[in-house]
Design an enzyme around this catalytic site. Structure first.
Site, mmCIF file in Angstrom:
data_model
loop_
_atom_site.group_PDB
_atom_site.id
_atom_site.type_symbol
_atom_site.label_atom_id
_atom_site.label_comp_id
_atom_site.label_asym_id
_atom_site.label_seq_id
_atom_site.Cartn_x
_atom_site.Cartn_y
_atom_site.Cartn_z
ATOM 1 N N PHE A 1 -1.063 -0.900 -4.441
ATOM 2 C CA PHE A 1 -2.031 0.184 -4.543
ATOM 3 C C PHE A 1 -1.303 1.521 -4.386
ATOM 4 O O PHE A 1 -0.575 1.721 -3.403
ATOM 5 C CB PHE A 1 -3.095 0.061 -3.443
ATOM 6 C CG PHE A 1 -3.969 -1.182 -3.569
ATOM 7 C CD1 PHE A 1 -5.064 -1.187 -4.421
ATOM 8 C CD2 PHE A 1 -3.687 -2.310 -2.824
ATOM 9 C CE1 PHE A 1 -5.865 -2.308 -4.529
ATOM 10 C CE2 PHE A 1 -4.481 -3.430 -2.922
ATOM 11 C CZ PHE A 1 -5.567 -3.441 -3.779
ATOM 12 N N PHE B 1 0.836 -1.195 0.000
ATOM 13 C CA PHE B 1 0.000 0.000 0.000
ATOM 14 C C PHE B 1 0.868 1.240 0.000
ATOM 15 O O PHE B 1 1.922 1.291 0.662
ATOM 16 C CB PHE B 1 -0.887 0.040 1.252
ATOM 17 C CG PHE B 1 -1.874 -1.096 1.368
ATOM 18 C CD1 PHE B 1 -3.138 -1.002 0.800
ATOM 19 C CD2 PHE B 1 -1.536 -2.244 2.058
ATOM 20 C CE1 PHE B 1 -4.041 -2.037 0.920
ATOM 21 C CE2 PHE B 1 -2.438 -3.269 2.185
ATOM 22 C CZ PHE B 1 -3.693 -3.177 1.605
ATOM 23 N N ASP B 2 0.402 2.214 -0.749
ATOM 24 C CA ASP B 2 0.931 3.568 -0.567
ATOM 25 C C ASP B 2 0.226 4.180 0.640
ATOM 26 O O ASP B 2 -0.853 3.732 1.032
ATOM 27 C CB ASP B 2 0.710 4.383 -1.834
ATOM 28 C CG ASP B 2 1.294 5.785 -1.725
ATOM 29 O OD1 ASP B 2 2.250 5.972 -0.948
ATOM 30 O OD2 ASP B 2 0.747 6.678 -2.401
ATOM 31 N N GLY B 3 0.787 5.282 1.178
ATOM 32 C CA GLY B 3 0.223 5.884 2.383
ATOM 33 C C GLY B 3 -0.873 6.895 2.097
ATOM 34 O O GLY B 3 -2.079 6.620 2.287
ATOM 35 N N ASP C 1 -1.790 6.035 -5.586
ATOM 36 C CA ASP C 1 -2.654 7.067 -6.155
ATOM 37 C C ASP C 1 -1.962 7.891 -7.225
ATOM 38 O O ASP C 1 -2.628 8.669 -7.913
ATOM 39 C CB ASP C 1 -3.167 7.987 -5.053
ATOM 40 C CG ASP C 1 -2.061 8.784 -4.414
ATOM 41 O OD1 ASP C 1 -2.214 10.002 -4.239
ATOM 42 O OD2 ASP C 1 -1.013 8.185 -4.084
#
EC number: 3.1.3.5
Length: 571
Positions: free
Chosen positions: A542, A425-427, A544
Site C-alpha cells: 500500500f 505499508f507506506d507511512g 499513496d
C-alpha cells in the site's frame, strides 16, 4: 242350578239385557239377516256376542289368540254349556276370522247408544262355530282404535289372561333358544401356514404366504403376487444401488467446507471481480460494444474459467491464515471473510461462481449490483478493507471512511510465499495522516525535518489503513498466545521514504502509542522502493504515491494505490 251358574248369571245379566235388546232391534230392521239364533236348553240364559250395526261381532282388541286362524281362545261358557250354538252371517264369520288372524287389525267400534252403561268388566266372548257361504266376505272398514275402547270392552279375567299368555311365553323362550343355538354353531377355522419359531421372515415375505379374507379370483391373486414380487425386486435393486453409492462416497476424501464466520466478528475484505480475476478483455467489450454484447459474451463463456487477477494471491494468503487459526482455535470467529463485491450483472454470477470453485476459493458472499455502484453496500457488509480495480469507486469508499485501495498487477511474474501473509505499508497518508506531507510540499524537506524533531513525542494522526493494521495485529497476538511468534502466518512491513535519524523516531513512538507492532521497519530516505520490495515479496503493498507504485510494478510487486492526501491522485 249350581252356585257357579248363579254367580255367572248375575255377572252376565247386564250383558244379556244389552245383547237381547240389540238382537231384537236388528231383527225388526232386517228379519232376513239375523245376527245369530240362540238355542238353549231349559231355562238357562246364554250371553249373546256383541255386534255392531252391520252385524259384525265386536271382538276384544287385546285378546290373546293363537297364531292359527282356525283356532281361537277358549270360550268362557264352554265348561258350563256345550250345547250352545251360535250362527252368524257369512260376512260376520269372515270378518271375525280375518280379525283373529292378524292382531294389528283388531279394531273395535263403540256399541250403539243405550240407556244402561255397560260395566267395565264384561264376560269374555265365546267363539261360535260359523258356517261360510259361497260368496266372498266383505272386509270391514278401517276404523281407528284407542286404548280406552279396548280397555272398556276387553275381557279382564285373570285366569283367561294367564292361559293366553303361556303360549306367547313359550314361543319367546323357543325363539331365544333357537338364537342361542345358532350362535353356538362353530364356524369353520381357517388354516394358515405357521412358520416355526426359528424361521422368522420379514413381513414383506410373510404376507405373500397368507391369503386375503375375501374370496378373490385366481387371476387377480396371480396379478397381485406378480406386482408384489416386482416391488420386492425393485426394492432390492434400489438397496443395492444406494449401498454402492455409499461405499463410493466413503472412499472419497473428506472435503468439508468450513462455515464462514459471523460478520460482526470477522474481518471483512471486499474484493471486486476485476481485482480478483483478470477481466481486461471483458472490460474492452463493455466499453466498445455496450452492455448487451458484454452480457451475451459472459453467458456464452460462463463455463470458461477466468485467470487470476492482482488480488488473487492476497486472497489465497488470507485463507491460509484462517486455516491456521482454525487449527489452534476450532471455534474461532475472528477470521478473514472475503466478499465478492462487483457492479456486474447477476447473469455474470454463474461464470464467477465457476471460477471461484475451480480455484478452491472460500468465498461464500457475493454482491452483484447490476451496474450500480456497490459502495452503498460496503457498510452493510461491515467492510474493513475494499480492494477494486476502479479508482473512482475507491475514492468514494475512502470518503465514506472505509479503508480502500486500487489494485495493480505486477509487470513480471514473481514467486510468493504460500505459508505466510506478507503485507507492506507506506507511512504517510497510508498508516498516518498527510500532516507531514503538507509541510514537505509547502516548506521543503528542511522544515519537514525540523517539524518532526520538534513534535517527536506527539503521535501522528491516523491514516486510512491504520484500522487494517490493527486487525492484523489482533490476529498476530492470537498466535503469540500459543507461543508461535516465529511461526506466525502474518508478517507486516513498514516501507517508508523517511529518514530514520531525522524523522524515524516519531513514527515508531506513534506505533507504540497505538499499541501496534511492526515486524520490519525499512527507512529508505527517498531511495526507490522497488528493489527492496522484490526482496520482501509482499502479497500487497500500500502506497499513496504513484511513482512508488510504478517503480514497484516494474519489479513484479502487486501494489495497491491509496488515493489519500495531497497530490496523491492518479492522473
Amino acid at each position: 242350578m249350581s252356585q257357579t251358574s248363579l254367580k255367572q248369571k248375575k255377572k252376565n245379566e247386564p250383558g244379556m239385557r244389552y245383547s237381547k235388546e240389540s238382537l231384537d232391534a236388528d231383527k225388526r230392521k232386517d228379519p232376513d239377516k239375523n245376527g245369530a239364533r240362540l238355542s238353549t236348553q231349559g231355562s238357562q240364559e246364554l250371553p249373546v256376542p256383541n255386534t255392531d250395526s252391520r252385524g259384525y261381532i265386536v271382538r276384544n282388541q287385546w285378546s290373546r289368540t293363537s297364531r292359527s286362524p282356525s283356532t281361537g281362545a277358549p270360550s268362557v261358557d264352554e265348561p258350563r254349556s256345550r250345547n250352545t250354538v251360535v250362527k252368524q252371517a257369512p260376512n260376520s264369520s269372515a270378518t271375525s276370522r280375518t280379525s283373529s288372524a292378524s292382531p294389528s287389525q283388531h279394531e273395535t267400534s263403540p256399541p250403539p247408544p243405550s240407556s244402561e252403561k255397560p260395566s267395565l268388566q264384561q264376560t269374555p266372548q265365546t267363539r261360535p262355530n260359523t258356517q261360510l257361504d259361497s260368496q266372498p266376505p266383505t272386509p270391514p272398514e278401517h276404523e281407528p282404535s284407542s286404548k280406552r275402547t279396548s280397555k272398556m270392552y276387553g275381557g279382564s279375567e285373570p285366569w283367561t289372561l294367564r292361559d293366553t299368555r303361556e303360549p306367547r311365553d313359550l314361543q319367546l323362550r323357543d325363539y331365544a333358544h333357537s338364537c342361542d343355538s345358532r350362535e353356538l354353531i362353530p364356524k369353520p377355522a381357517r388354516d394358515y401356514p405357521r412358520p416355526s419359531p426359528t424361521e422368522w421372515k420379514p413381513y414383506v415375505q410373510r404376507r405373500l404366504q397368507y391369503g386375503t379374507s375375501m374370496e378373490t379370483d385366481q387371476e387377480c391373486l396371480s396379478e397381485i403376487q406378480q406386482q408384489r414380487q416386482q416391488q420386492l425386486e425393485e426394492d432390492e435393486i434400489d438397496e443395492a444401488y444406494w449401498t454402492s453409492v455409499s461405499m463410493l462416497y466413503e472412499k472419497i476424501p473428506s472435503c468439508a467446507r468450513p462455515r464462514p464466520p459471523k460478520p460482526k466478528h470477522a474481518i471483512t475484505i471486499a474484493v471486486s471481480s476485476r481485482a480478483l480475476f483478470n477481466m481486461v478483455d471483458d472490460r474492452k467489450i463493455y466499453e466498445e460494444e455496450g452492455l448487451e454484447k458484454y452480457m451475451e459474451y459472459q453467458l456464452t463463456n460462463e463455463n470458461v474459467i477466468l485467470t487470476p487477477g492482482p488480488a488473487f494471491r492476497f486472497v489465497k494468503a488470507l485463507q491460509h491464515v484462517n486455516s491456521r487459526l482454525r487449527d489452534l482455535y476450532p471455534e474461532e470467529q475472528d477470521l478473514f471473510d472475503i466478499v465478492l463485491m462487483t457492479n456486474n450483472h447477476a447473469q455474470v454470477g454463474v461464470r464467477l461462481i465457476n471460477s471461484v470453485n475451480h480455484y478452491g476459493l472460500l468465498i461464500d458472499r457475493f454482491c452483484l449490483t447490476g451496474g450500480k455502484s456497490p459502495i452503498g453496500y460496503l457498510k452493510a457488509y461491515l467492510t474493513n478493507l475494499y480492494l477494486s480495480a476502479d479508482s473512482e469507486k475507491v475514492q468514494e469508499a475512502i470518503k465514506e471512511g472505509i479503508a480502500s485501495a486500487t489494485m495493480f498487477a505486477g509487470a513480471k511474474d514473481m514467486a510468493y510465499c504460500d505459508t505466510q501473509l506478507r503485507v507492506a505499508f507506506d507511512g504517510d497518508a497510508v498508516l498516518f495522516s498527510d500532516e507531514s506531507e503538507h509541510i514537505a510540499k509547502d516548506h521543503g524537506l528542511d522544515k519537514f525535518f525540523q517539524h518532526e524533531t520538534l513534535f517527536e513525542n506527539k503521535p501522528l494522526a491516523q491514516g486510512p489503513l491504520k484500522s487494517f493494521l490493527e486487525d492484523l495485529g489482533k490476529l498476530q497476538k492470537k498466535f503469540y498466545a500459543k507461543d508461535e511468534r516465529l511461526l506466525c502466518p502474518i508478517r507486516t512491513y513498514l516501507v517508508t521514504a523517511r529518514s530514520a535519524a531525522s524523522s524515524g523516531a516519531r513514527v515508531l513512538k506513534t506505533l507504540r502509542r497505538w499499541g501496534l507492532e511492526i515486524d520490519e521497519a525499512l527507512f529508505l530516505a527517498g531511495a526507490p522502493k522497488g528493489p527492496i520490495l522484490v526482496k520482501i515479496r509482499p502479497h500487497i503493498f500500500f502506497d499513496d504515491q504513484m511513482f512508488h507504485i510504478e517503480s514497484a510494478q516494474k519489479f513484479g510487486t502487486i501494489t495497491a494505490h491509496v488515493p489519500y492526501g495531497i497530490a496523491q491522485k492518479r492522473n
